[in-house]
Design a protein around this motif. Structure first.
Motif, PDB file in Angstrom:
ATOM      1  N   ALA A 209      -3.948   2.110   8.238  1.00 57.54           N
ATOM      2  CA  ALA A 209      -5.293   2.452   7.775  1.00 57.54           C
ATOM      3  C   ALA A 209      -6.030   1.190   7.351  1.00 57.54           C
ATOM      4  N   ARG A 210      -7.327   1.183   7.579  1.00 56.41           N
ATOM      5  CA  ARG A 210      -8.147   0.001   7.319  1.00 56.41           C
ATOM      6  C   ARG A 210      -8.274  -0.287   5.832  1.00 56.41           C
ATOM      7  N   ARG A 211      -8.241   0.761   5.014  1.00 62.63           N
ATOM      8  CA  ARG A 211      -8.332   0.570   3.563  1.00 62.63           C
ATOM      9  C   ARG A 211      -7.279   1.435   2.885  1.00 62.63           C
ATOM     10  N   PRO A 212      -6.890   1.102   1.654  1.00 66.34           N
ATOM     11  CA  PRO A 212      -5.907   1.931   0.938  1.00 66.34           C
ATOM     12  C   PRO A 212      -6.394   3.374   0.822  1.00 66.34           C
ATOM     13  N   ILE A 213      -5.475   4.316   0.911  1.00 69.35           N
ATOM     14  CA  ILE A 213      -5.837   5.732   0.841  1.00 69.35           C
ATOM     15  C   ILE A 213      -6.146   6.098  -0.609  1.00 69.35           C
ATOM     16  N   ASP A 214      -7.299   6.717  -0.804  1.00 67.91           N
ATOM     17  CA  ASP A 214      -7.724   7.136  -2.141  1.00 67.91           C
ATOM     18  C   ASP A 214      -7.310   8.597  -2.333  1.00 67.91           C
ATOM     19  N   TRP A 215      -6.083   8.785  -2.843  1.00 71.90           N
ATOM     20  CA  TRP A 215      -5.587  10.141  -3.066  1.00 71.90           C
ATOM     21  C   TRP A 215      -6.288  10.759  -4.278  1.00 71.90           C
ATOM     22  N   THR A 250     -15.307  10.263  -0.959  1.00 70.44           N
ATOM     23  CA  THR A 250     -14.718  11.435  -1.604  1.00 70.44           C
ATOM     24  C   THR A 250     -13.233  11.306  -1.881  1.00 70.44           C
ATOM     25  N   GLY A 251     -12.544  10.446  -1.137  1.00 70.20           N
ATOM     26  CA  GLY A 251     -11.096  10.388  -1.243  1.00 70.20           C
ATOM     27  C   GLY A 251     -10.457  11.547  -0.500  1.00 70.20           C
ATOM     28  N   VAL A 252      -9.134  11.616  -0.526  1.00 72.44           N
ATOM     29  CA  VAL A 252      -8.390  12.661   0.180  1.00 72.44           C
ATOM     30  C   VAL A 252      -7.721  13.578  -0.839  1.00 72.44           C
ATOM     31  N   PRO A 253      -8.146  14.845  -0.935  1.00 76.99           N
ATOM     32  CA  PRO A 253      -7.510  15.782  -1.872  1.00 76.99           C
ATOM     33  C   PRO A 253      -6.043  15.989  -1.509  1.00 76.99           C
ATOM     34  N   VAL A 254      -5.188  16.008  -2.505  1.00 76.54           N
ATOM     35  CA  VAL A 254      -3.746  16.151  -2.277  1.00 76.54           C
ATOM     36  C   VAL A 254      -3.344  17.614  -2.420  1.00 76.54           C
ATOM     37  N   SER A 255      -3.119  18.255  -1.287  1.00 76.79           N
ATOM     38  CA  SER A 255      -2.609  19.626  -1.288  1.00 76.79           C
ATOM     39  C   SER A 255      -1.095  19.581  -1.499  1.00 76.79           C
ATOM     40  N   ARG A 256      -0.494  20.755  -1.629  1.00 72.76           N
ATOM     41  CA  ARG A 256       0.957  20.799  -1.783  1.00 72.76           C
ATOM     42  C   ARG A 256       1.654  20.207  -0.561  1.00 72.76           C
ATOM     43  N   ARG A 257       1.124  20.512   0.607  1.00 74.56           N
ATOM     44  CA  ARG A 257       1.718  20.014   1.853  1.00 74.56           C
ATOM     45  C   ARG A 257       1.631  18.494   1.907  1.00 74.56           C
ATOM     46  N   VAL A 268       2.732   7.230   3.911  1.00 76.94           N
ATOM     47  CA  VAL A 268       2.580   5.907   3.309  1.00 76.94           C
ATOM     48  C   VAL A 268       1.935   5.004   4.358  1.00 76.94           C
ATOM     49  N   ALA A 269       0.704   4.582   4.092  1.00 70.40           N
ATOM     50  CA  ALA A 269      -0.062   3.826   5.094  1.00 70.40           C
ATOM     51  C   ALA A 269       0.167   2.327   4.966  1.00 70.40           C
ATOM     52  N   GLU A 270       0.334   1.692   6.106  1.00 73.10           N
ATOM     53  CA  GLU A 270       0.388   0.238   6.182  1.00 73.10           C
ATOM     54  C   GLU A 270      -1.050  -0.290   6.259  1.00 73.10           C
TER      55      GLU A 270
END
Length: 361
Positions: A209-215, A250-257, A268-270
């Motif tokens: 991913a181009r930028r860190p994931i905003d969980w 907005t970031g990425v909402p963390v569902s149970r899945r 886990v993104a590089e």
């Protein structure tokens, strides 16, 4: 020779945005086929959803909000079977919606260009079923969406890659990658969905991913983040700049899945790789990862090529739009563009655009 048609309003696209505008035009007593015409290139109802891969379920897709007036049909996406493929449910509901409100959508029709002809606009179309046609209109509502303009970033060596490269727009099934080493590129929900589907099917999975994931670790909608993202889209549209990514705001909402995927080390993104080689990708630190396939979940851009003759695009990369109206040409409206690019945004914008259209007729 192309056949000729004259109609006050042309709507390009029968996705959520186009149908929303059509709904409010009907509430103003305009008649489909006479006062306005809706053109759609899809083979059936459902907008871009009809093209999405079969494994994408309604319960795992972005929320699909009801179109205005859908309650009159006794249906709602909130109560739909969430285990069914999203494309089936949306296509079914949109088909019923179009029939109920008698939109008379003309499909499949491709709009090849829109140009000036005196005070009017001429919309040139091509269709295997209807032949070539020129439609003269006073007002144009462009609701062509983004599905037809997938964004594929360039990385050195991409043309040398010996494996398969697919984009979200052409992804069909995880089984196509069985036993293969796959690199998934992208920081949004599509990339995450692909990783979850490919787990246990692909031989190896790598996420870049181009930028860190905003969980976003909250069970509720991040209204502040969503509002900021919409405001950023609106500011870019009004400035004529290329539109920013919604997920970046907005970031990425963390569902149970998703939480389970993070916990077991799948999600886990590089940081983005530096180059592509014939048999894999090369990272900035010199490491090499073998790959048989690269899945580009890198999003889409607004599809505006057919509007090129109108010279609406600014040097900054976008078109100047405020409240759905072109600030360059008052005859042109953009439904589902920028801050309206969601099912709920498109529904609200439909009313605003319809009122402005009526003021011009």
């Amino acid at each position: 020779m192309a056949s000729q048609l004259t109609v006050p309003v042309v709507i390009i696209g029968a996705g959520q945005a186009g149908l929303s505008v059509a709904h409010y035009l009907r509430k103003f007593d305009l008649v489909a086929g006479t006062d306005f015409v809706v053109l759609d290139r899809g083979p059936d109802a459902g907008g871009a959803w009809q093209h999405r891969w079969p494994a994408l379920r309604l319960g795992t897709a972005h929320r699909v909000n009801d179109l205005p007036g859908m309650s009159a049909l006794g249906i709602s996406f909130d109560t739909a079977d969430r285990s069914r493929p999203a494309r089936e449910v949306v296509a079914e509901y949109y088909h019923r919606y179009e029939a109920h409100f008698d939109f008379r959508v003309v499909r499949p029709v491709s709009v090849t260009s829109v140009a000036n002809r005196g005070a009017d606009l001429v919309v040139s179309t091509r269709s295997a079923a209807y032949g070539d046609q020129e439609i003269s209109a006073h007002v144009l509502v462009n609701a062509s969406g983004t599905w037809g303009a997938p964004f594929l970033p360039h990385y050195p060596g991409a043309e040398s890659f010996a494996g398969q490269q697919v984009h979200t727009a052409t992804f069909t099934s995880a089984e196509d990658f069985a036993g293969r080493k796959v690199v998934v590129v992208g920081g949004g929900t599509s990339a995450i969905g692909f990783l979850l589907e490919l787990e246990g099917v692909a031989a190896e999975l790598t996420w870049a991913a181009r930028r860190p994931i905003d969980w976003v670790h909250t069970g509720e909608l991040d209204l502040e983040g969503a509002s900021a993202a919409v405001a950023a889209q609106d500011e870019a549209a009004r400035s004529g700049r290329a539109l920013p990514s919604i997920v970046s705001g907005t970031g990425v909402p963390v569902s149970r899945r998703i939480a389970a995927g993070i916990e077991r080390g799948l999600l886990v993104a590089e940081p983005m790789f530096q180059a592509i080689e014939p048999h894999g990708v090369r990272w900035a630190d010199g490491r090499f990862t073998e790959a048989d396939a690269i899945v580009w979940a890198t999003g889409f851009r607004p599809e505006l090529r057919h509007l090129a003759p109108l010279r609406l695009r600014e040097k900054a990369g976008g078109v100047t739009v405020g409240a759905g109206a072109s600030w360059t040409d008052p005859r042109i409206f953009f439904a589902g563009y920028g801050p309206q690019a969601s099912t709920i945004g498109a529904a609200r914008a439909g009313r605003v655009i319809a009122r402005q259209v009526m003021a011009l007729l």
